[in-house]
Design a protein around this motif. Structure first.
Motif, PDB file in Angstrom:
ATOM      1  N   GLY A  34      27.480  24.688 -21.671  1.00  0.00           N
ATOM      2  CA  GLY A  34      26.493  25.020 -20.654  1.00  0.00           C
ATOM      3  C   GLY A  34      26.559  26.498 -20.279  1.00  0.00           C
ATOM      4  O   GLY A  34      27.337  27.284 -20.845  1.00  0.00           O
ATOM      5  N   THR A  84      23.820  21.081 -21.544  1.00  0.00           N
ATOM      6  CA  THR A  84      22.481  21.631 -21.308  1.00  0.00           C
ATOM      7  C   THR A  84      21.441  20.587 -21.668  1.00  0.00           C
ATOM      8  O   THR A  84      21.561  19.886 -22.685  1.00  0.00           O
ATOM      9  CB  THR A  84      22.254  22.909 -22.153  1.00  0.00           C
ATOM     10  OG1 THR A  84      23.248  23.877 -21.823  1.00  0.00           O
ATOM     11  CG2 THR A  84      20.873  23.490 -21.900  1.00  0.00           C
ATOM     12  N   ALA A  93      26.770  27.016 -27.200  1.00  0.00           N
ATOM     13  CA  ALA A  93      27.387  25.998 -26.350  1.00  0.00           C
ATOM     14  C   ALA A  93      28.588  25.329 -26.997  1.00  0.00           C
ATOM     15  O   ALA A  93      29.339  24.619 -26.314  1.00  0.00           O
ATOM     16  CB  ALA A  93      26.347  24.936 -25.980  1.00  0.00           C
ATOM     17  N   SER A 101      21.259  23.097 -16.669  1.00  0.00           N
ATOM     18  CA  SER A 101      22.535  23.429 -17.289  1.00  0.00           C
ATOM     19  C   SER A 101      23.485  23.967 -16.239  1.00  0.00           C
ATOM     20  O   SER A 101      23.067  24.417 -15.161  1.00  0.00           O
ATOM     21  CB  SER A 101      22.345  24.467 -18.401  1.00  0.00           C
ATOM     22  OG  SER A 101      23.588  24.765 -19.032  1.00  0.00           O
ATOM     23  N   LEU A 140      14.826  23.584 -17.624  1.00  0.00           N
ATOM     24  CA  LEU A 140      16.176  23.757 -18.159  1.00  0.00           C
ATOM     25  C   LEU A 140      17.184  23.343 -17.099  1.00  0.00           C
ATOM     26  O   LEU A 140      17.147  23.829 -15.971  1.00  0.00           O
ATOM     27  CB  LEU A 140      16.391  25.213 -18.559  1.00  0.00           C
ATOM     28  CG  LEU A 140      17.632  25.516 -19.396  1.00  0.00           C
ATOM     29  CD1 LEU A 140      17.544  24.815 -20.742  1.00  0.00           C
ATOM     30  CD2 LEU A 140      17.783  27.019 -19.587  1.00  0.00           C
TER      31      LEU A 140
END
Length: 385
Positions: free
Chosen positions: A339, A373, A313, A367, A365
């Motif tokens: 992300g 994220t 990321a 993102s 999760l």
């Protein structure tokens, strides 16, 4: 379906006994024994037994069993008619004895009653009133006793064989189940080792790669900074080696109690090596009541989340938050990185979900491209595999 094989020694012993008695009676003049049909019939009985054992070692199928039983009854009649000693009537006890193995106890009892009826019918066709002759009555009683013993012996032997067969089948199934359990255990252990290698070595090697990339970038502009990055990479590699040695020691001996707060603090402190990603930790709650599998799941998730933020990321800040409550524990790893679109999950996230499922937890999760994220892992209190 094949029947069971009768006890192999019973018939030959009885054939030899009848042969000896008939020949003795013939030579001693105790009765009229017709040698040709007498010995020929017994030889044919021996041959039927031998051929049947060779043709059907495990047991004779139903229809061949019926045919061989009928052939034996016919030969018993021939031998009995040619025997001067009268002992050949004992051959008929083999009828229910053999039938018990081939067709079961009920058929054997019916045939035993039929054999007794045939003997009584033979007496009725003979001269005089046989039931007034103590010797003939005694012979009939002894024959009936022999029939009862034959059925009882065959039933007991057949039941013992069926029990042995069931036991052997149970052993085979148990061996098959044991092999399946061993295979599943080996597969589970392979998956566990794969997750540990990914989480431990993958994390440290990611740090080494990031630091070496930094050293390469600063090699010309700032040699001192590049050298510090190389030194940090060397320390990360040493930590990776230490983790490997620790894992080997853990496999060989009882591990020390796992403390999530200490492990996370060490993990976050080790992120200062690259000087690029700031990692912070917030830890609240009491670890007691949470089993080592649940706490290890949270630690591995934090490790994977930090690694992904640094390596993939390109995040500047990573926030790790742990809240241990009365009923469940929640770990959150949030970064400000690039992300990724939904559906792009690698082996690390797959292993994370597997770990969480094993302790009754779940992974969420959130993102998106350019939105950073947010990883959330929740496990229940007392979670065990």
């Amino acid at each position: 379906m094949s029947s069971m094989r009768p006890l192999p020694w019973v018939s030959p012993v009885l054939y030899v006994t009848v042969l000896a008695a008939g020949l003795y009676a013939g030579t001693a003049g105790l009765g009229t024994t017709h040698a040709a049909p007498f010995t020929g019939g017994l030889a044919a009985l021996f041959a039927i037994d031998l051929l049947e054992r060779r043709r059907y070692p495990a047991g004779t199928p139903p229809w061949p069993a019926v045919a061989s039983l009928c052939a034996r009854v016919a030969l018993f009649a021939v031998v009995a008619a040619a025997d001067g000693s009268g002992l050949s009537r004992a051959l008929f006890v083999l009828v229910p004895f053999t039938a018990c193995f081939a067709f079961g106890r009920t058929v054997a009892v019916v045939l035993a009653a039929g054999c007794a009826g045939l003997v009584v019918a033979g007496y009725e066709l003979g001269p005089g009133r046989w039931y007034t002759d103590a010797e003939q009555v005694s012979d009939l009683l002894m024959f009936c006793v022999g029939l009862v013993l034959a059925v009882a012996t065959a039933a007991a032997a057949a039941q013992e064989r069926r029990g042995r067969t069931r036991l052997e089948e149970s052993h085979r199934r148990l061996a098959a189940y044991s092999a399946q359990v061993a295979e599943l255990s080996a597969a589970a252990e392979r998956n566990r080792v794969a997750r540990d290698i990914h989480d431990d070595l993958g994390h440290h090697l990611t740090a080494v790669v990031v630091l070496l990339e930094k050293a390469t970038a600063f090699r010309e502009r700032d040699p001192g900074q590049a050298q510090r990055a190389i030194d940090d990479a060397h320390r990360s590699a040493r930590r990776a080696l230490d983790d490997v040695r620790h894992s080997v020691r853990t496999l060989r001996a009882d591990p020390a109690p796992f403390r999530l707060s200490t492990a996370l603090a060490d993990l976050v402190d080790g992120q200062a090596d690259d000087g690029r990603t700031a990692v912070t930790l917030e830890f609240t709650g009491d670890e007691s009541g949470y089993g080592p599998p649940a706490l290890t799941t949270l630690y591995r998730a934090a490790q994977e989340g930090i690694t992904n933020a640094r390596r993939h990321a390109d995040a500047d800040r990573v926030r790790v938050a742990v809240a241990l409550g009365e009923t469940e524990a929640r770990l959150t790893v949030a970064d400000d990185g690039a992300g990724f679109p939904p559906g792009r999950e690698g082996f690390g996230l797959l292993g994370m979900r597997e770990r969480a499922e094993q302790v009754g937890g779940r992974v969420e999760l959130d993102s998106g491209p350019g939105a950073g994220t947010r990883l959330t892992v929740t496990v229940p209190r007392g979670g065990t595999p």
